[in-house]
Design an enzyme around this catalytic site. Sequence first.
Site, PDB file in Angstrom:
ATOM      1  N   MET A 191     -16.237 -56.102  34.365  1.00 30.82           N
ATOM      2  CA  MET A 191     -17.678 -56.249  33.925  1.00 30.82           C
ATOM      3  C   MET A 191     -16.634 -57.096  32.902  1.00 30.82           C
ATOM      4  SD  MET A 191     -20.810 -56.549  34.130  1.00 30.82           S
ATOM      5  CE  MET A 191     -21.305 -54.870  34.668  1.00 30.82           C
ATOM      6  N   GLU A 221      -9.090 -31.516  30.838  1.00 31.25           N
ATOM      7  CA  GLU A 221     -10.597 -31.322  30.773  1.00 31.25           C
ATOM      8  C   GLU A 221     -12.097 -31.779  30.576  1.00 31.25           C
ATOM      9  OE1 GLU A 221      -8.277 -30.882  29.705  1.00 31.25           O
ATOM     10  OE2 GLU A 221      -7.599 -28.580  29.449  1.00 31.25           O
ATOM     11  N   LYS A 257     -11.102 -15.648  20.148  1.00 32.47           N
ATOM     12  CA  LYS A 257      -9.760 -15.087  21.425  1.00 32.47           C
ATOM     13  C   LYS A 257      -9.939 -14.152  20.725  1.00 32.47           C
ATOM     14  CE  LYS A 257      -5.275 -15.213  23.622  1.00 32.47           C
ATOM     15  NZ  LYS A 257      -3.580 -15.674  23.517  1.00 32.47           N
ATOM     16  N   PHE A 292      -2.289 -23.455  15.477  1.00 31.97           N
ATOM     17  CA  PHE A 292      -1.700 -23.961  16.468  1.00 31.97           C
ATOM     18  C   PHE A 292      -2.866 -24.315  17.475  1.00 31.97           C
ATOM     19  CE2 PHE A 292      -0.139 -23.567  20.959  1.00 31.97           C
ATOM     20  CZ  PHE A 292       0.250 -25.108  21.428  1.00 31.97           C
ATOM     21  N   GLN A 293      -3.235 -24.999  18.030  1.00 29.64           N
ATOM     22  CA  GLN A 293      -4.403 -25.824  18.800  1.00 29.64           C
ATOM     23  C   GLN A 293      -5.236 -25.204  18.370  1.00 29.64           C
ATOM     24  OE1 GLN A 293      -3.648 -24.692  22.849  1.00 29.64           O
ATOM     25  NE2 GLN A 293      -2.563 -26.282  23.750  1.00 29.64           N
TER      26      GLN A 293
END
Lengths: 85, 548
Positions: free
Chosen positions: B460, B47, B159, B109-110
Amino acid sequence: MKSLLIIEAKNSPEFLERLLRVCRHRGFTTTNINAETGNSQQTLHITITVASERNISLLTKQIEKIVGVKQVATLQQEKNIKATA
Amino acid sequence: MNGANFVVHALKEQNVTQVFGYPGGAIMPLYDALYDGGVKHLLCRHEQGAAMAAIGYARATGKVGVCIATSGPGATNLITGLADALLDSIPIIAITGQVPTNLIGTDAFQEIDVFGLSLACTKHSFMVQSADQLGPIIEQAFEIATTGRPGPVLIDLPKDIQIGPSVAHTLAKLVHSNNYLDNRLIAQAKLMIESSNKPLLYVGGGVGMANAVSELRDFIEQTRIPSVCTLKAIGCIPHHSPYFMGMVGMHGSKASNLAIQECDLLIAIGARFDDRVTGKLDEFAPNAKVIHLDIDAAEIDKLRQVTLSMTDDLKQVLPAITIKPNITPWKKHIATMKAKHVSRYDHPGEPIFAPALLRQLAQSIPGDTVICSDVGQHQMWVAQHMFVDRPENHITSSGLGTMGFGVPAAVGAQVARPDDMVIAISGDGSFMMNVQELGTIKRKKLPIKILLIDNQRLGMVRQWQELFFNSRFSETILTDNPDFVTLASAFDIPGETIKTKSQISQALQRLLTSEGPYLLHVSISEAENVWPLVPPGAPNDKMMESIE
């Protein structure tokens, strides 16, 4: 230096969360806050006292950018604000 | 039409043709709607890659970038990309799936409070709580992302609202009124410019975001005022402009930094006095009055107290304040400084000198090539030694400094501009941070050219350890890097490794003429540092130019 701000904003569940986050992140400590919805429940009226060594305009300009803010006024700015709303 | 179909419909109404994302449980209805919904979707392999591809798409085109993820880990993986877009003011719409409304707050969940997480890394965010909110929220999201100072907006979409029936919404026709400039301020600005002996333009990324590059160039052409730019403004001013001195700040050109310290009028245009630009703020442009032009009122007096400010559209302001000052001695001085402090590319021995390599690359590519750099030493070398003539052609993570940005941003840029060459320039540290996006390049057969500058170090950080931490090289040695050419070949990307100057010309030719993607892996010495460098806490005229 403490500052007393009067804020009018569109009422939304998360508005206070946004406001308090901006105050903290920009270097201002919230010492007092009062929030009420008007009769219509559409508008949130907030009185907030914040303390910081930074210039209050640095905060008010950021608050004005929060979506839903209608008005920000700096009512008082002094070393000790004894009473707030 | 269910809520998910409505979202796809609304995206099309907003002229969105391409989105980037990664599916998962709570966003499955939207992916079902995307299946044949008429909006192209590019599957990234993480993502974060999707968010950065959306940024690359937005920056290469000036359009809104859209990325999609599921709830929980999908949404949290977007966060760095959203923060990157916030710091660089990029218009992004992120749509995240959320557990059904009746499960929110139950630790389902999630489930994670991505709306809460978004507060610090977006311009605004929405949680859709009912079907009737969907249309107005999508419309507001696009308006907020694109108006004023642009930025990312997140829409968290449960959802059940995706599955449930939608509520019709007619897209409002937005009317933006013309602002009228304050004539008093215009007159004052012109007077300040006319009476200045040593004016200097400090050009920031806001010029490109305001689509005011043409107006800026006209202003420079007519006033002949010397100029410097920030990392994000590279491309706004033609590199051959006679009084343009390049990037200013920590790794800016010596001429730029000296000019800033000498000027008596600094005109900041779409710039925000970032600490990487100013060095020690109290001693930045110490002799200068400041005119600050920026759409964001919160930037005015935030760090530098200014003499005059205007928060109007740069497209209107710049023509209005155009006046040619009489500054012949200053221009001569600038020209002398510019000539005196020009970069040198002679370098002893056979090992490859990255600045010379990048200069040669810049001289070999078509004018419309998009350069997407990652973050680190190579990023600064690109900024110093390459040249592009459009801000859309130099895409890098400026404000957040996000390692891993380069390759996924190149994916987005290549999808946006399939007919233009896109080159991702990365370092070995950054490259490994989103290396999974080679899978996206393979999947879509994107002809991205990758130039990987490898010093087997986090370069760096190593440089700062050498300069400021007594050469205690804590966790910056990457001699266990993978074989990058073999790694690329696993994704059907051909490539080669070069180590000496004599190999450069032919290798660049193979890179630039390959039909598909190509990896040119360039091995360089870890001892090479980025110069000049303004040390932390120092003013800009106290630049280090070598280890001694």
